[in-house]
Design a protein around this motif. Structure first.
Motif, PDB file in Angstrom:
ATOM      1  N   LYS A 160       0.864  -1.175   0.000  1.00  0.00           N
ATOM      2  CA  LYS A 160       0.000   0.000   0.000  1.00  0.00           C
ATOM      3  C   LYS A 160       0.901   1.225   0.000  1.00  0.00           C
ATOM      4  O   LYS A 160       1.663   1.444   0.947  1.00  0.00           O
ATOM      5  CB  LYS A 160      -0.935   0.028   1.215  1.00  0.00           C
ATOM      6  N   VAL A 161       0.811   2.010  -1.065  1.00  0.00           N
ATOM      7  CA  VAL A 161       1.713   3.145  -1.274  1.00  0.00           C
ATOM      8  C   VAL A 161       0.994   4.433  -0.899  1.00  0.00           C
ATOM      9  O   VAL A 161      -0.077   4.744  -1.426  1.00  0.00           O
ATOM     10  CB  VAL A 161       2.184   3.202  -2.743  1.00  0.00           C
ATOM     11  N   LYS A 162       1.592   5.189   0.005  1.00  0.00           N
ATOM     12  CA  LYS A 162       1.029   6.465   0.422  1.00  0.00           C
ATOM     13  C   LYS A 162       1.340   7.533  -0.629  1.00  0.00           C
ATOM     14  O   LYS A 162       2.492   7.705  -1.043  1.00  0.00           O
ATOM     15  CB  LYS A 162       1.607   6.890   1.768  1.00  0.00           C
ATOM     16  N   VAL A 163       0.296   8.243  -1.064  1.00  0.00           N
ATOM     17  CA  VAL A 163       0.437   9.328  -2.029  1.00  0.00           C
ATOM     18  C   VAL A 163      -0.398  10.503  -1.531  1.00  0.00           C
ATOM     19  O   VAL A 163      -0.729  10.577  -0.365  1.00  0.00           O
ATOM     20  CB  VAL A 163      -0.017   8.877  -3.443  1.00  0.00           C
ATOM     21  N   GLY A 164      -0.724  11.438  -2.427  1.00  0.00           N
ATOM     22  CA  GLY A 164      -1.600  12.534  -2.057  1.00  0.00           C
ATOM     23  C   GLY A 164      -0.900  13.812  -1.662  1.00  0.00           C
ATOM     24  O   GLY A 164      -1.554  14.753  -1.195  1.00  0.00           O
ATOM     25  N   THR A 165       0.413  13.890  -1.878  1.00  0.00           N
ATOM     26  CA  THR A 165       1.150  15.088  -1.471  1.00  0.00           C
ATOM     27  C   THR A 165       1.782  15.818  -2.643  1.00  0.00           C
ATOM     28  O   THR A 165       2.457  16.819  -2.442  1.00  0.00           O
ATOM     29  CB  THR A 165       2.274  14.723  -0.478  1.00  0.00           C
ATOM     30  N   GLY A 166       1.583  15.317  -3.869  1.00  0.00           N
ATOM     31  CA  GLY A 166       2.280  15.919  -4.997  1.00  0.00           C
ATOM     32  C   GLY A 166       1.381  16.167  -6.191  1.00  0.00           C
ATOM     33  O   GLY A 166       0.191  15.846  -6.187  1.00  0.00           O
ATOM     34  N   SER A 167       1.975  16.767  -7.224  1.00  0.00           N
ATOM     35  CA  SER A 167       1.279  17.017  -8.475  1.00  0.00           C
ATOM     36  C   SER A 167       1.163  15.727  -9.272  1.00  0.00           C
ATOM     37  O   SER A 167       1.717  14.686  -8.887  1.00  0.00           O
ATOM     38  CB  SER A 167       2.059  18.043  -9.300  1.00  0.00           C
ATOM     39  N   LEU A 168       0.465  15.799 -10.396  1.00  0.00           N
ATOM     40  CA  LEU A 168       0.356  14.635 -11.266  1.00  0.00           C
ATOM     41  C   LEU A 168       1.729  14.118 -11.654  1.00  0.00           C
ATOM     42  O   LEU A 168       1.983  12.905 -11.638  1.00  0.00           O
ATOM     43  CB  LEU A 168      -0.461  14.988 -12.515  1.00  0.00           C
ATOM     44  N   ILE A 169       2.625  15.030 -12.004  1.00  0.00           N
ATOM     45  CA  ILE A 169       3.983  14.618 -12.418  1.00  0.00           C
ATOM     46  C   ILE A 169       4.696  13.902 -11.283  1.00  0.00           C
ATOM     47  O   ILE A 169       5.324  12.856 -11.480  1.00  0.00           O
ATOM     48  CB  ILE A 169       4.789  15.851 -12.881  1.00  0.00           C
ATOM     49  N   GLU A 170       4.598  14.443 -10.054  1.00  0.00           N
ATOM     50  CA  GLU A 170       5.281  13.842  -8.908  1.00  0.00           C
ATOM     51  C   GLU A 170       4.682  12.484  -8.543  1.00  0.00           C
ATOM     52  O   GLU A 170       5.418  11.512  -8.293  1.00  0.00           O
ATOM     53  CB  GLU A 170       5.207  14.790  -7.708  1.00  0.00           C
ATOM     54  N   GLU A 171       3.356  12.419  -8.492  1.00  0.00           N
ATOM     55  CA  GLU A 171       2.706  11.158  -8.142  1.00  0.00           C
ATOM     56  C   GLU A 171       3.000  10.097  -9.197  1.00  0.00           C
ATOM     57  O   GLU A 171       3.262   8.929  -8.869  1.00  0.00           O
ATOM     58  CB  GLU A 171       1.189  11.350  -8.007  1.00  0.00           C
ATOM     59  N   ARG A 172       2.962  10.482 -10.450  1.00  0.00           N
ATOM     60  CA  ARG A 172       3.246   9.545 -11.533  1.00  0.00           C
ATOM     61  C   ARG A 172       4.667   9.016 -11.440  1.00  0.00           C
ATOM     62  O   ARG A 172       4.913   7.815 -11.611  1.00  0.00           O
ATOM     63  CB  ARG A 172       3.030  10.250 -12.871  1.00  0.00           C
ATOM     64  N   GLU A 173       5.617   9.901 -11.153  1.00  0.00           N
ATOM     65  CA  GLU A 173       7.018   9.473 -11.067  1.00  0.00           C
ATOM     66  C   GLU A 173       7.226   8.493  -9.920  1.00  0.00           C
ATOM     67  O   GLU A 173       7.972   7.516 -10.034  1.00  0.00           O
ATOM     68  CB  GLU A 173       7.915  10.694 -10.887  1.00  0.00           C
ATOM     69  N   ARG A 174       6.550   8.719  -8.805  1.00  0.00           N
ATOM     70  CA  ARG A 174       6.648   7.791  -7.678  1.00  0.00           C
ATOM     71  C   ARG A 174       6.196   6.388  -8.088  1.00  0.00           C
ATOM     72  O   ARG A 174       6.894   5.396  -7.846  1.00  0.00           O
ATOM     73  CB  ARG A 174       5.763   8.278  -6.519  1.00  0.00           C
ATOM     74  N   LEU A 175       5.032   6.326  -8.733  1.00  0.00           N
ATOM     75  CA  LEU A 175       4.483   5.019  -9.092  1.00  0.00           C
ATOM     76  C   LEU A 175       5.285   4.333 -10.193  1.00  0.00           C
ATOM     77  O   LEU A 175       5.483   3.110 -10.153  1.00  0.00           O
ATOM     78  CB  LEU A 175       3.023   5.175  -9.517  1.00  0.00           C
ATOM     79  N   LEU A 176       5.746   5.105 -11.154  1.00  0.00           N
ATOM     80  CA  LEU A 176       6.539   4.514 -12.234  1.00  0.00           C
ATOM     81  C   LEU A 176       7.843   3.926 -11.704  1.00  0.00           C
ATOM     82  O   LEU A 176       8.254   2.826 -12.098  1.00  0.00           O
ATOM     83  CB  LEU A 176       6.823   5.557 -13.321  1.00  0.00           C
TER      84      LEU A 176
END
Length: 369
Positions: A160-176
């Protein structure tokens, strides 16, 4: 089996490393442990954690409610009449779900001991083993990818990956980066902790779908009060959407289910007020054909053990997020549930399965004033 005494203890435990989400950063786990002693010498154990940003409960508030409001109601009551006790507790104070959950756990623990059965058998006995995910805290893309790879190397197949703190670019980069590091065979769940606006959530989730990140579900993408926004996200994405902070009570469940605002419900004892209410929420969700996840706050074995017994008893609870004790630096080693990597296995001890002598020693070692 009548209640003789109710005791509370303030316990402080450090985490292995800071736990970071869109809502908060936590370095230590503080909680109120409850011990209810019956006239036959049996001890029932419960625990409450103050999660100010979610439940609004504080350490002082939890302890006050248990010591000064619930204890006078409990003394002399027969554990076999637990529905009467729960009804009195609900009438005695509004909200205060964490305090209610701690007492509720301890009462169910005693009732399981009275029945001479593990609690999950008393409640339904559907499973004898659970498989939990492991949580990746918010951080830089590379740090999150490293943490994810570390957990996979330890045998976890669902993250389970915590997100919700960044822009689309930041969130996408984390998941990629995470998906690149761990491969395609590991299941990824996302938890935004209310971090996005509805349109932003739709844009991010759709982009992750196009990227082929294969996200199983997204937990609480928008603000807890924004049920209309939650429904909008659910209707405009193909990924499953889960309610967490939007769901406390049975009434909350009725609302989100009637509106078809989400695909999955996340039940936590600290939000619902304990096992009794959690079972009611799950039964309602099942009547709508909606599956549930059993989760927890950042808490150690007592509360998580109670949640695990509930999850194991119900076929409609398909998803398990009970990794919190694995984040604690010095966790209590003996309980009714034992971890073997991602697997959670139950002992055959009655109730929640705690060894009270060892529990008392552990509480004294970690107690603060």
């Amino acid at each position: 089996m009548k209640i003789c005494t109710v005791e509370t203890f303030f316990v402080h435990i450090p985490l292995q490393k800071p736990f970071v989400t869109a809502l908060r950063t936590v370095h230590n786990m503080q909680s109120i442990v409850v011990k209810i002693t019956a006239d036959d010498g049996s001890n029932g154990w419960g625990k409450a954690v103050p999660t100010h940003v979610i439940t609004g409960d504080s350490l002082g508030g939890i302890r006050y409610v248990i010591d000064h409001i619930f204890t006078p109601l409990l003394i002399g009551q027969d554990v076999r009449n637990r529905e009467k006790i729960f009804e009195q507790m609900q009438r005695a104070v509004t909200g205060n779900t964490s305090a209610k959950a701690a007492v509720d756990m301890a009462l169910y623990d005693l009732f399981g001991q009275l029945c001479m059965m593990p609690l999950h058998h008393v409640l339904g006995g559907y499973r004898n083993c659970l498989k939990t995910n492991m949580t990746v805290s918010v951080g830089t893309p590379s740090a999150m990818a490293n943490e994810a790879a570390e957990y996979v190397a330890k045998g976890f197949t669902t993250l389970k990956v915590k997100v919700g703190t960044g822009s689309l670019i930041e969130e996408r980069e984390r998941l990629l980066q995470i998906r690149q590091r761990i491969g395609s065979n590991v299941t990824i769940r996302l938890d935004a902790n209310q971090g996005w606006k509805p349109k932003e959530a739709i844009r991010i989730i759709r982009q992750l779908e196009e990227d082929g990140c294969a996200v199983e579900f997204v937990e609480q993408p928008v603000a807890a009060h924004d049920i209309a926004g939650l429904r909008e996200v659910t209707r405009n994405t193909t990924t499953l959407i889960m309610a967490d902070e939007s769901l406390f009570s049975f009434e909350d469940a009725k609302n989100v289910l009637a509106l078809r605002a989400v695909d999955v419900l996340n039940i936590k004892l600290m939000k619902s007020g304990g096992i009794r209410e959690a079972l009611k929420i799950n039964a309602l969700a099942e009547s709508y054909g909606v599956n549930c996840m059993m989760g927890s706050m950042l808490e150690s074995s007592i509360g998580v053990t109670a949640a695990a017994h509930v999850a194991a008893s119900q076929p409609n609870i398909l998803y398990i997020d009970l990794d919190a004790p694995l984040l604690v630096a010095n966790e209590f080693p003996t309980s009714g549930v034992m971890y073997q990597k991602s697997l959670m296995k139950f002992t055959q001890q009655p109730g929640l399965g705690f060894d009270s002598k060892r529990m008392i020693t552990w509480v004294k070692e970690h107690e603060c004033e």
